[in-house]
Design an enzyme around this catalytic site. Structure first.
Site, PDB file in Angstrom:
ATOM      1  N   SER A 103      -5.237   7.252  -0.578  1.00 48.71           N
ATOM      2  CA  SER A 103      -6.128   6.176  -1.005  1.00 48.71           C
ATOM      3  C   SER A 103      -7.302   6.018  -0.047  1.00 48.71           C
ATOM      4  CB  SER A 103      -5.328   4.876  -1.158  1.00 48.71           C
ATOM      5  OG  SER A 103      -6.120   3.835  -1.662  1.00 48.71           O
ATOM      6  N   ASP A 244     -12.762   3.355  -4.056  1.00 48.84           N
ATOM      7  CA  ASP A 244     -12.049   3.844  -2.882  1.00 48.84           C
ATOM      8  C   ASP A 244     -11.726   5.324  -3.059  1.00 48.84           C
ATOM      9  OD1 ASP A 244      -9.995   3.652  -4.740  1.00 48.84           O
ATOM     10  OD2 ASP A 244      -8.566   2.775  -3.343  1.00 48.84           O
TER      11      ASP A 244
END
Length: 456
Positions: A103, A244
């Site tokens: 992530s 992200d």
């Protein structure tokens, strides 16, 4: 030294994923063992695997697939993917899945997000603990069958599905998209090329680069929004979108170059979904602004509060048949997307609302902004439990506050509220505070931070 040791395996198996530094905590041996254990614990016969742009991701994903096929499962590799693209593949193909990504974490990290078929979550309480324990037991007896590996591209089907859920129509918009050298550089062209007559896209940092040469792919940190804010102003754009690293989160910047609170976007999307299904349930996590449940209730919906984390949100959505769920961290979950989170679908909802309005984004969103918020403030402390105990001792005895422990420590009064919780992935305490006005918010924020940081 093997990464398959009790201390290391217990460290990298988190509440709802596997995550650690490569190769000292997570390597191909551990990925291979996890793939085999995943198949055995969940009784998987066929599954889908995707990976992000980090240099270690293809090798880790391949090792996981080797472990899975060795345990008897067939594997469909979708290649480079955003996390929500993997969830789409899981739902679209009806298969359990694994996504290799860390992530927003820095380049040296990687991880595995696992799900059952139709993107149902796998967390410590729903299979991940058993997978961890089986990894620690060592290799299982060989399966009588070795599975196959095939490749399947789902990118265009993913883009078409999202646009069917949130069609964009109305005035043409100028949109700056900061992919942060993450997977939005892969998915955004597929989505926005389909609506080129509706959106003029100004791309930023679309090059897939897991070393993140421009800024960290973590838009919750305001420092990583600066380039996008400046570009929105320079281009006189209608909106800016920041994703992200694995593109399952989206943050907005308005036409003034101001960052938009994810709680505000939660309230906007909730209003759109409630317009489609009046009276439906909407999930919000406990660090979301109190404006969200207020607005949901005012619109006739049923707000339900939950812990932070995708496995908890998804489980609560399934229990309540919620139409939508939002987290203040920028995760947005949709019942029509197999209850999974999608940064791109959230972005399309924002674009659809803006294109259908004659207002600039700042005015459109003013309806959904009520209370100033601190944003998430992280502090590294020596003894997290001691700090939480000190906070509860300070505030717990007051008659004018409510205290709960749904996730960390939440303290609520008529004029302000805060939550302090330990990170699931980093050695940090996270503070989120809000108040009836900026002065009140700043006062409680600083008061709580003083206590937190005295415990370092």
């Amino acid at each position: 030294m093997s990464t398959i040791s009790p201390d290391n395996v217990n460290a990298v198996f988190k509440a709802y994923d596997v995550r650690g530094t490569v190769p000292d905590q997570l390597d191909e041996d551990l990925a291979r063992a996890t793939g085999a254990a995943y198949v055995q614990v969940l009784g998987v016969t066929s599954m889908v695997v995707g990976y992000d742009m980090r240099p270690s991701s293809p090798g880790l994903a391949g090792a996981f697939a080797d472990g899975a096929t060795g345990a008897g499962a067939d594997v469909t590799m979708i290649g480079l993917a955003s996390t929500d693209q993997l969830y789409f593949a899981s739902g679209h193909l009806g298969l359990p899945g694994a996504m290799f990504t860390a992530s927003h974490n820095p380049a040296q990290y990687n991880g595995i997000k696992m799900c059952r078929s139709h993107a149902q979550p796998v967390g410590l309480e729903s299979g991940l603990a058993e997978i961890r324990d089986l990894v620690l037991q060592g290799p299982a007896p060989a399966s009588p069958r070795t599975g196959s590996i095939r490749s399947h591209d789902v990118l265009q089907a993913y883009a078409a599905h999202l646009l069917a859920l949130a069609p964009v129509a109305g005035r043409k918009l100028k949109v700056v998209v900061d992919a942060g050298n993450g997977m939005a550089g892969h998915t955004a062209p597929a989505v926005f090329d389909r609506i080129a007559d509706q959106v003029e896209v100004v791309p930023m940092y679309y090059e897939l680069d897991g070393t993140f040469p421009n800024h960290e792919a973590n838009p919750i940190d305001e420092a990583n929004l600066v380039d996008l804010q400046q570009r929105v102003l320079a281009e006189k754009a209608d909106i800016g979108l920041a994703f992200d690293g694995d593109a399952d989160r989206c943050f907005l910047v308005d036409e003034r170059g101001q960052a938009v609170s994810p709680s505000t976007l939660t309230a906007l999307i909730a209003a759109r979904e409630l317009a489609k299904e009046p009276g439906a349930t909407v999930i919000h996590n406990l660090i979301t602004s109190r404006a969200v449940p207020e607005i949901v209730a005012e619109l006739g919906g049923k707000p339900v509060r939950t812990r932070v984390g995708h496995s908890y949100i998804k489980a609560t959505m399934a229990e309540t048949d919620a139409i939508f769920g939002g987290e203040h961290s920028g995760h947005f979950y949709f019942r029509d997307f197999w209850r999974a989170d999608s940064g791109m679908l959230a972005a399309l909802h924002a674009l659809a609302a803006l294109a259908g309005s004659d207002q600039p984004l700042s005015e459109l969103l003013s309806t959904y902004e009520r209370y100033p918020m601190s944003g998430e403030i992280n502090s590294e402390v020596a003894d997290q439990k001691a700090v939480l105990a000190a906070l509860e001792e300070t505030y717990g005895g007051r008659e004018d506050v409510e205290v709960d422990h749904l996730d960390g420590l939440s303290v609520t009064s008529a004029d302000w509220a805060f939550n302090v919780r330990a990170s699931n992935t980093e050695p940090l305490l996270r503070l989120n505070a809000e108040g009836k006005d900026t002065t009140t918010m700043a006062a409680i924020r600083d008061e709580v931070l003083t206590i937190i940081r005295s415990g370092r």
